[in-house]
Write an enzyme that holds these catalytic residues in place. Structure first.
Site, PDB file in Angstrom:
ATOM      1  N   GLU A  29       0.847  -1.202   0.000  1.00 54.19           N
ATOM      2  CA  GLU A  29       0.000   0.000   0.000  1.00 54.19           C
ATOM      3  C   GLU A  29       0.881   1.249   0.000  1.00 54.19           C
ATOM      4  OE1 GLU A  29      -2.360  -0.347   3.536  1.00 54.19           O
ATOM      5  OE2 GLU A  29      -3.090  -2.343   2.973  1.00 54.19           O
ATOM      6  N   GLU A  60      -4.773  -6.508   3.165  1.00 54.41           N
ATOM      7  CA  GLU A  60      -3.574  -7.260   3.531  1.00 54.41           C
ATOM      8  C   GLU A  60      -3.650  -8.704   3.044  1.00 54.41           C
ATOM      9  OE1 GLU A  60      -4.957  -4.977   5.421  1.00 54.41           O
ATOM     10  OE2 GLU A  60      -3.271  -3.590   5.535  1.00 54.41           O
ATOM     11  N   PHE A  83       1.355  -1.866   8.669  1.00 55.65           N
ATOM     12  CA  PHE A  83       1.566  -2.149  10.091  1.00 55.65           C
ATOM     13  C   PHE A  83       1.470  -3.660  10.280  1.00 55.65           C
ATOM     14  CE2 PHE A  83       0.105   2.197  10.077  1.00 55.65           C
ATOM     15  CZ  PHE A  83       0.911   2.823  11.004  1.00 55.65           C
ATOM     16  N   ASP A  85       0.406  -5.238  12.629  1.00 55.71           N
ATOM     17  CA  ASP A  85      -0.856  -5.606  13.286  1.00 55.71           C
ATOM     18  C   ASP A  85      -1.826  -6.264  12.293  1.00 55.71           C
ATOM     19  OD1 ASP A  85      -0.792  -3.546  15.975  1.00 55.71           O
ATOM     20  OD2 ASP A  85       0.404  -3.003  14.223  1.00 55.71           O
ATOM     21  N   PHE A  86      -1.714  -5.861  10.983  1.00 52.31           N
ATOM     22  CA  PHE A  86      -2.689  -6.354  10.018  1.00 52.31           C
ATOM     23  C   PHE A  86      -2.329  -7.723   9.472  1.00 52.31           C
ATOM     24  CE2 PHE A  86      -3.026  -1.604   9.653  1.00 52.31           C
ATOM     25  CZ  PHE A  86      -4.045  -1.527  10.582  1.00 52.31           C
ATOM     26  N   HIS A 129      -2.085  -0.403  16.053  1.00 46.25           N
ATOM     27  CA  HIS A 129      -0.964  -0.101  15.157  1.00 46.25           C
ATOM     28  C   HIS A 129       0.375  -0.142  15.905  1.00 46.25           C
ATOM     29  CE1 HIS A 129      -4.512   1.622  13.216  1.00 46.25           C
ATOM     30  NE2 HIS A 129      -3.855   1.585  12.060  1.00 46.25           N
TER      31      HIS A 129
END
Lengths: 326, 445
Positions: A29, A60, A83, A85-86, A129
């Site tokens: 992205e 993602e 991030f 986290d994803f 995040h």
């Protein structure tokens, strides 16, 4: 040697490898014209063009699935996740597809992809995040897991990851992107093999086993404690999978006292694995104090900056933990 | 720091020496290598050199005194320096009048240090200590319980053990200490650098008053019940010993070839045949050839020649002496009798022998050779006619083709009931066994 940032080192590793290998592509992205959310890919779109540096939709699962598919069918892929986290959204592609392919096809499948994803707290990005999720991916056989702590390590380990024929999750540290450090000149091809820990500081009294952002923090503590006559050894494992067990065991035998430090939540964290490696080995007979773990508190990362700073291992907490071992 | 001049130990056997003459007096300045005294041992006299530069602070023993080895005889150091109190006090006891000095001189061991103030925490009967502390304590032969802990939780740490003086002891002394629950770190050894010998421990246990009572093993009388087996054995032993007119004949068998053959068999068949297995088989063969040894009295007027050869073998077990029986021992091959004997002795030691495995014996073999016994008079297992005692294998020098060679020789002691067997018959029997053992192929034939 010149000093460049951690982000520049990653950029150089990708660019140099893309120059060497026309089959290597880069997707993610906002990595194209925008240059990446953290500016890591600045200039790459201009150099390699839209066919090889490709912006993707905000998905993602798509990013990871495309990377795995492209890598299974002949390309090599670097995928960036804004991030880490994803990874939750990409877990099926990562854990069930990319990680399994080689095993499902009797070793004939290869998935030469690197999933780059920044992790860690300290930027005020709050609970969704800021996580450190390395233990999740380290638990999946078939994935290699790398977390560099310096610009030089970032460059050398990323190059090794790109050249690896297996999926590598390359977890960058948001808070280190702007940190500068000495890195070999462009083109000098400083590859750091996966699975080799690095003793960042030699010491004789106590060992800190750590990785990522906690490496510079542990080194700072070590320098402070040196003034009090406490000689701390800092071992940076650099890659969680494969893990350089010998280096941990050797250092534990040398000092007899071990503190494991990581930012990720302590419960179920990779620190438990590191402790096990030490106590299961013959280093056990050299231990002169219980092996201590210092991880993050078992809470989501708070938005409040004062709280955010306190839920992870601080210099004060590391210092106190070391003194408690001595 | 004041340094010691000690009575040197110039040979393994030297226990004490006599100071013939001092060449220096207190206050003299000496250099390393200067001759300070003449010492006489039981073998010779020698000049004693100073190992240090310094001033003679004190002469502990005057000329003419006999002093145990490694004891301090003088102190050397800086003028006016303090002499360590503990060490100074020790030789004083030996300076007493000759009558008093004797026992003190014969007892070299005294507690090495004052009682510790702080002791490690215990976890049950284990000292609380880190793995590293345990490892180092093992290497240094130091008792963790004697070490003052510095750990935050009362645990002994590696550095604490490192700081403790190493204890060295002979393997025998270490074993005796372990058996008697004596802590080696409490003992001052009489050997070089304080090495502990068994004599230091036994001297300790024999000294009352001179030693802290806590360090003296607590020897007490103890009344225990005999096991059932021991009670029965005792009765049968007494009966056999009082009823039977016994004679014991001793012989020696050259087993050099037998040992070679055994080695070769064990290697090629991958088995573990013992010397005793060969003796069992040779005895069984002998009994077939000498039936009177396999007989027993039937009343006063008759003799019962037994058809089967059932060989008893004495087995020492935790509960007492047992004699399992190898039935038809003469029918076995060497590997077969070896396996049978092993099974019975294992069962015996584990207390798993059945009654029928201990019945029906016609002759018995008892082996104490493994303990180095060279001859003995075993007691006959009634109503058998005899019992063969098997003794140790020893090296023997022999002349072979004009050359002196080493041969292996095993002792045999045959005790027999003279009512059943005459001396000559028994001699033939023991010679038969000897012949078998000396030409071992004939046992297997």
């Amino acid at each position: 040697m010149r000093d460049i940032t951690y982000a520049q080192a990653i950029n150089e590793a990708m660019s140099e490898e893309m120059r060497l290998d026309k089959n290597l592509i880069f997707i993610g992205e906002d990595i194209g014209v925008y240059g990446g959310a953290f500016g890591v890919s600045k200039g790459m779109f201009e150099e390699f063009g839209p066919e090889r540096v490709k912006d993707t939709p905000i998905s993602e699962q798509v990013i990871t699935g495309c990377a795995a598919g492209a890598s299974m069918t002949g390309l090599k892929t670097i995928a960036e996740m804004m991030f880490s986290d994803f990874m939750t959204l990409a877990m099926d592609q990562l854990a069930n597809q990319a990680a399994k392919n080689r095993f499902q096809f009797g070793g004939q499948g290869a998935v030469p992809m690197v999933l780059r994803a920044p992790g860690g707290s300290g930027t005020g990005a709050a609970e969704q995040h800021s996580q450190s999720l390395e233990a999740w991916v380290a638990h999946v056989p078939g994935l290699k897991v790398v977390i560099p702590s310096t610009p030089a390590d970032a460059k050398g380990l990323l190059k090794a990851s790109i050249r690896d024929n297996n999926p590598v999750v390359f977890l960058e540290q948001k808070l280190l992107y702007r940190q500068k450090g000495p890195v070999a000149e462009i083109g000098e091809d400083e590859i750091i093999p996966l699975g080799k820990a690095d003793v960042k500081r030699e010491g004789k009294d106590v060992t800190i086993i750590t990785y990522g952002r906690m490496v510079p923090r542990s080194l700072k503590v070590a320098e402070d404690l040196a003034k009090e006559g406490i000689d701390v050894e800092v071992v940076d494992i650099r890659t969680l999978v494969p893990l350089d067990k010998e280096a941990l065991i050797k250092s534990a035998k040398k000092t007899g006292k071990v503190l494991v430090v990581h930012e990720a939540c302590q419960t179920g964290g990779f620190g438990g694995e590191l402790v096990s490696v030490v106590v299961e080995s013959d280093a056990f007979f050299y231990l002169d104090a219980p092996v201590k773990r210092l991880g993050g508190l078992d809470v989501p990362i708070p938005y409040n900056p004062n709280l955010e700073a306190q839920v992870v291992p601080t210099e004060e907490k590391i210092t106190a933990a070391i003194k408690n071992l001595l | 720091m004041a340094e010691k001049i000690i009575m040197p130990k110039t040979g393994m056997a030297m226990e004490e020496g006599v100071i013939i003459e001092w060449f220096i007096k207190e206050g003299d300045v000496v250099s390393q290598g200067d001759i300070v005294a003449e010492i006489e041992t039981d073998k010779s006299s020698m000049e004693l050199e100073s190992d240090y530069d310094g001033t003679i602070l004190k002469i502990v023993h005057p000329a003419g005194t006999t002093v145990p080895v490694v004891k301090v005889i003088a102190w050397i150091g800086e003028p006016g320096e303090e002499i360590p109190e503990e060490d100074e006090a020790e030789p004083k006891a030996e300076e007493a009048s000759p009558a008093e000095a004797a026992p003190a001189a014969a007892a070299p061991a005294v507690p090495a240090s004052a009682p510790k103030t702080a002791k490690a925490d215990m976890i049950g009967d284990r000292v609380k200590a880190t793995p590293a502390a345990r490892r180092v304590a093992g290497e240094k032969n130091v008792n963790l319980a004697d070490i003052e802990p510095s750990g935050k939780h009362g645990e002994v740490r590696e550095a604490d053990v490192m700081a403790a003086p190493a204890v060295t002891a002979t393997p025998l002394a270490a074993r005796v200490a372990a058996d008697q629950d004596i802590s080696l770190s409490e003992i001052a050894g009489s050997g070089h650098a304080g090495k502990i010998f068994k004599a230091d421990l036994t001297a300790l246990s024999g000294m009352s008053g001179a030693v802290d009572e806590a360090f003296v093993p607590n020897y007490q009388d103890e009344l225990v019940d005999l096991t059932k087996i021991q009670q029965i054995t005792g009765k049968r032993m007494l009966q056999s010993h009082t009823e039977i007119p016994v004679v014991t004949e001793n012989a020696k068998a050259d087993v050099t070839e037998l040992l070679a053959m055994r080695k070769s068999l064990n290697e090629s068949l991958d088995v573990k045949i013992s010397i005793n297995d060969f003796v069992l088989l040779a005895t069984a063969r002998m009994l077939r050839l000498n039936p009177r040894m396999n007989a027993s009295l039937a009343g006063n007027n008759q003799l019962l020649y037994k058809g089967r050869i059932n060989l008893g073998m004495a087995v020492a077990t935790p509960k007492g002496l047992l004699v399992p029986v190898i039935k038809d021992a003469d029918m076995y091959s060497i590997t077969g009798i070896s396996a049978a004997a092993r099974e019975l002795s294992v069962k015996g030691r584990e207390g798993k022998l059945q009654m029928d495995e201990m019945e029906g014996g016609t002759f018995t073999v008892s082996n104490v050779g493994m303990f180095g016994v060279t001859s003995f008079t075993p007691i006959i297992n009634q109503p058998e006619a005899g019992i063969l005692g098997v003794c140790a294998v020893e090296d023997k020098l022999a002349m072979v083709d004009g050359e002196v060679v080493v041969r292996k020789e095993m002792g045999l002691s045959l005790t027999f009931d003279h009512r059943v067997v005459d001396g000559a018959e028994a001699a033939i029997a023991i010679k038969t066994v000897k012949d078998f053992l000396e030409a071992p192929l004939t046992i297997l034939a």
